[in-house]
Enzyme design. Structure first.
Site, PDB file in Angstrom:
ATOM      1  N   ASN A  10       4.106  -5.351  -8.829  1.00 15.69           N
ATOM      2  CA  ASN A  10       4.612  -4.071  -9.318  1.00 15.69           C
ATOM      3  C   ASN A  10       6.035  -4.314  -9.821  1.00 15.69           C
ATOM      4  O   ASN A  10       6.956  -4.474  -9.029  1.00 15.69           O
ATOM      5  CB  ASN A  10       4.590  -3.050  -8.170  1.00 15.69           C
ATOM      6  CG  ASN A  10       5.185  -1.721  -8.572  1.00 15.69           C
ATOM      7  OD1 ASN A  10       5.458  -1.469  -9.741  1.00 15.69           O
ATOM      8  ND2 ASN A  10       5.407  -0.851  -7.587  1.00 15.69           N
ATOM      9  N   LYS A  12       7.963  -2.337 -11.362  1.00 15.93           N
ATOM     10  CA  LYS A  12       8.811  -1.135 -11.312  1.00 15.93           C
ATOM     11  C   LYS A  12       9.630  -1.030 -12.604  1.00 15.93           C
ATOM     12  O   LYS A  12       9.120  -1.363 -13.665  1.00 15.93           O
ATOM     13  CB  LYS A  12       9.684  -1.152 -10.054  1.00 15.93           C
ATOM     14  CG  LYS A  12       8.852  -1.421  -8.786  1.00 15.93           C
ATOM     15  CD  LYS A  12       9.595  -1.185  -7.514  1.00 15.93           C
ATOM     16  CE  LYS A  12       8.673  -1.484  -6.336  1.00 15.93           C
ATOM     17  NZ  LYS A  12       9.273  -1.191  -5.054  1.00 15.93           N
ATOM     18  N   HIS A  96       2.530   5.879  -5.798  1.00 17.23           N
ATOM     19  CA  HIS A  96       3.490   4.964  -5.172  1.00 17.23           C
ATOM     20  C   HIS A  96       4.545   5.797  -4.434  1.00 17.23           C
ATOM     21  O   HIS A  96       4.926   6.885  -4.897  1.00 17.23           O
ATOM     22  CB  HIS A  96       4.149   4.086  -6.242  1.00 17.23           C
ATOM     23  CG  HIS A  96       4.980   2.997  -5.639  1.00 17.23           C
ATOM     24  ND1 HIS A  96       6.238   3.228  -5.156  1.00 17.23           N
ATOM     25  CD2 HIS A  96       4.702   1.705  -5.397  1.00 17.23           C
ATOM     26  CE1 HIS A  96       6.724   2.100  -4.639  1.00 17.23           C
ATOM     27  NE2 HIS A  96       5.810   1.160  -4.780  1.00 17.23           N
ATOM     28  N   GLU A  98       7.608   5.655  -4.250  1.00 17.27           N
ATOM     29  CA  GLU A  98       8.802   6.022  -5.017  1.00 17.27           C
ATOM     30  C   GLU A  98       8.536   7.258  -5.878  1.00 17.27           C
ATOM     31  O   GLU A  98       9.435   8.058  -6.121  1.00 17.27           O
ATOM     32  CB  GLU A  98       9.259   4.822  -5.869  1.00 17.27           C
ATOM     33  CG  GLU A  98       9.932   3.776  -4.987  1.00 17.27           C
ATOM     34  CD  GLU A  98       9.784   2.351  -5.472  1.00 17.27           C
ATOM     35  OE1 GLU A  98       9.420   2.123  -6.638  1.00 17.27           O
ATOM     36  OE2 GLU A  98      10.035   1.438  -4.650  1.00 17.27           O
ATOM     37  N   GLU A 168       1.282   0.935   1.947  1.00 12.14           N
ATOM     38  CA  GLU A 168       2.666   0.486   1.821  1.00 12.14           C
ATOM     39  C   GLU A 168       3.563   1.327   2.716  1.00 12.14           C
ATOM     40  O   GLU A 168       3.982   2.431   2.321  1.00 12.14           O
ATOM     41  CB  GLU A 168       3.136   0.635   0.374  1.00 12.14           C
ATOM     42  CG  GLU A 168       2.334  -0.164  -0.618  1.00 12.14           C
ATOM     43  CD  GLU A 168       3.141  -0.422  -1.882  1.00 12.14           C
ATOM     44  OE1 GLU A 168       3.467  -1.582  -2.126  1.00 12.14           O
ATOM     45  OE2 GLU A 168       3.460   0.532  -2.587  1.00 12.14           O
ATOM     46  N   GLY A 174      11.098  -2.769  -0.282  1.00 16.76           N
ATOM     47  CA  GLY A 174      12.412  -3.130  -0.810  1.00 16.76           C
ATOM     48  C   GLY A 174      13.475  -3.294   0.255  1.00 16.76           C
ATOM     49  O   GLY A 174      14.660  -3.353  -0.046  1.00 16.76           O
ATOM     50  N   SER A 214       7.746  -5.609   1.033  1.00 16.37           N
ATOM     51  CA  SER A 214       8.439  -6.878   1.266  1.00 16.37           C
ATOM     52  C   SER A 214       7.499  -8.061   1.498  1.00 16.37           C
ATOM     53  O   SER A 214       7.759  -8.896   2.355  1.00 16.37           O
ATOM     54  CB  SER A 214       9.442  -6.736   2.419  1.00 16.37           C
ATOM     55  OG  SER A 214      10.415  -5.759   2.099  1.00 16.37           O
TER      56      SER A 214
HETATM   57  P1  PGA Z   1       8.691  -4.723  -2.390  1.00 12.28           P
HETATM   58  O1  PGA Z   1       7.942  -3.510  -3.128  1.00 12.28           O
HETATM   59  O2  PGA Z   1       7.715  -5.890  -2.382  1.00 12.28           O
HETATM   60  O3  PGA Z   1       9.900  -5.019  -3.251  1.00 12.28           O
HETATM   61  O4  PGA Z   1       9.031  -4.271  -1.029  1.00 12.28           O
HETATM   62  C1  PGA Z   1       6.583  -3.246  -2.897  1.00 12.28           C
HETATM   63  C2  PGA Z   1       6.156  -2.034  -3.669  1.00 12.28           C
HETATM   64  O5  PGA Z   1       6.912  -1.065  -3.757  1.00 12.28           O
HETATM   65  O6  PGA Z   1       5.038  -1.991  -4.236  1.00 12.28           O
END
Ligand code: PGA
Length: 251
Positions: A10, A12, A96, A98, A168, A174, A214
Site C-alpha cells: 500500500n 498510500k 483502510h 486512515e 490491520e 506506521g 508494520s
Molecule cells: P505500515 O502500513 O506497514 O506502514 O504499518 C500498513 C498499512 O497501513 O496498510
C-alpha cells in the site's frame, strides 16, 4: 476464490509518477515466487500507467486505494468505481483505517462500496482493525467481528467468495509496533470462525485474510507462518523494491 498467499503493498500518498513507475518496474522484473500474488495499491494518478505497464507480468496485480461510494454525479475531486473499471483495475482497497479515521468513512458507507466494487467485477480488499484503547479494554475480537458484520455480511455467499480481507490493528500501522504472530493468529482465527458461522466452513477456509501493521522483512516470515495469516498488507516497507521483495519471499 481459492485462498491465496498475497503480499500487498500500500503505497498510500507516496512516490511521484516516475518513482512509482520505476518501483512497479523493479518489482515486475524481479524474481518472485510463482505461488505468491503481489498486489500494489498505487496512487490514483499512477493507476492506468502501472496497470498498462504490468499487464503481462505474472502474479502481479494493481489495486486502487479508494473510490467514491456513489456511482457518479456531482462529487468534485472523487473517483468512481466505473472509472476504475474503465481502466481495467481489478482490485481496490476499501475501508483502510486512515480513510475510516480522516475521511470518517462509516461501516455503512463501506458496505455500499463493497457492493459497488463487486458489481463492477473489482475485488474488494476490505480492511478492518481495532484502535489501541479497544484492545486495552479487551474488546478487540468483538469489535473486528462487528466491522465484518457491518461491512461484509450483507453479501450473498457468492459475493462474499470474491472478497479479500485485511486485518490491520490501527495501533500497529506506521508505528513500528507489530501485532505478535500470536495476536494476529488469534484474530484471524476468530474472523474465520465468524465467517463460518455467517456463511459456511468452506467460505471461511477459502477467504484470504492478510495481516497489516508494520510488516517488515524481519517479522514477515513469522507472521506469514501462522495458520490463518495468508499474507500481508504492507505500507512503509513496500516503498523500496528490496525490502518488499524480501517480504514477498517470506512465505
Ligand atoms: P505500515 O502500513 O506497514 O506502514 O504499518 C500498513 C498499512 O497501513 O496498510
Amino acid at each position: 476464490m481459492a485462498r491465496m498467499k498475497i503480499a500487498a503493498g500500500n503505497w498510500k500518498m507516496n512516490t511521484n509518477f516516475e518513482e512509482g513507475l520505476q518501483l512497479a518496474r523493479d518489482l515486475s522484473n524481479a524474481n518472485r515466487p510463482d505461488d505468491v500474488l503481489t498486489l500494489l495499491a498505487v496512487p490514483c494518478t499512477h493507476l492506468k500507467s502501472i496497470i498498462d505497464q504490468t499487464l503481462h507480468v505474472p502474479n502481479l496485480e494493481i489495486a486502487a486505494q479508494n473510490f467514491h461510494h456513489e456511482k457518479n454525479g456531482a462529487y468534485t475531486g472523487e473517483t468512481s468505481i466505473g472509472m476504475l473499471s474503465s481502466i481495467s483495475a481489478q482490485y481496490a482497497l476499501i475501508g483502510h483505517s486512515e480513510r475510516r479515521e480522516y475521511q470518517r468513512e462509516s461501516n455503512e458507507l463501506l458496505a455500499q462500496k463493497v457492493k459497488l466494487a463487486l458489481e463492477e467485477g473489482i475485488t474488494p480488499i476490505f480492511c478492518c482493525g481495532e484502535k489501541l484503547d479497544i484492545r486495552k479494554q479487551g474488546y478487540h475480537l468483538g469489535y473486528v467481528k462487528y466491522q465484518l458484520n457491518e461491512g461484509l455480511f450483507h453479501l450473498s455467499p457468492e459475493e462474499f467468495s470474491k472478497v479479500i480481507i485485511a486485518y490491520e490493528p490501527v495501533w500497529a500501522i506506521g508505528t513500528g509496533e507489530t501485532a505478535s504472530p500470536q495476536q494476529a493468529q488469534e484474530m484471524h482465527a476468530e474472523m474465520r470462525k465468524s465467517i463460518a458461522r455467517q456463511y459456511d466452513q468452506g467460505l471461511a477456509d477459502d477467504v484470504s485474510i492478510l495481516y497489516g501493521g508494520s510488516v517488515k522483512p524481519k517479522n514477515a516470515k513469522e507472521l506469514f507462518s501462522q495458520a490463518d495469516v495468508d499474507g500481508g498488507l504492507v505500507g512503509g516497507a513496500s516503498l523500496k523494491a528490496d525490502s518488499f521483495l524480501e517480504i514477498i519471499h517470506s512465505f
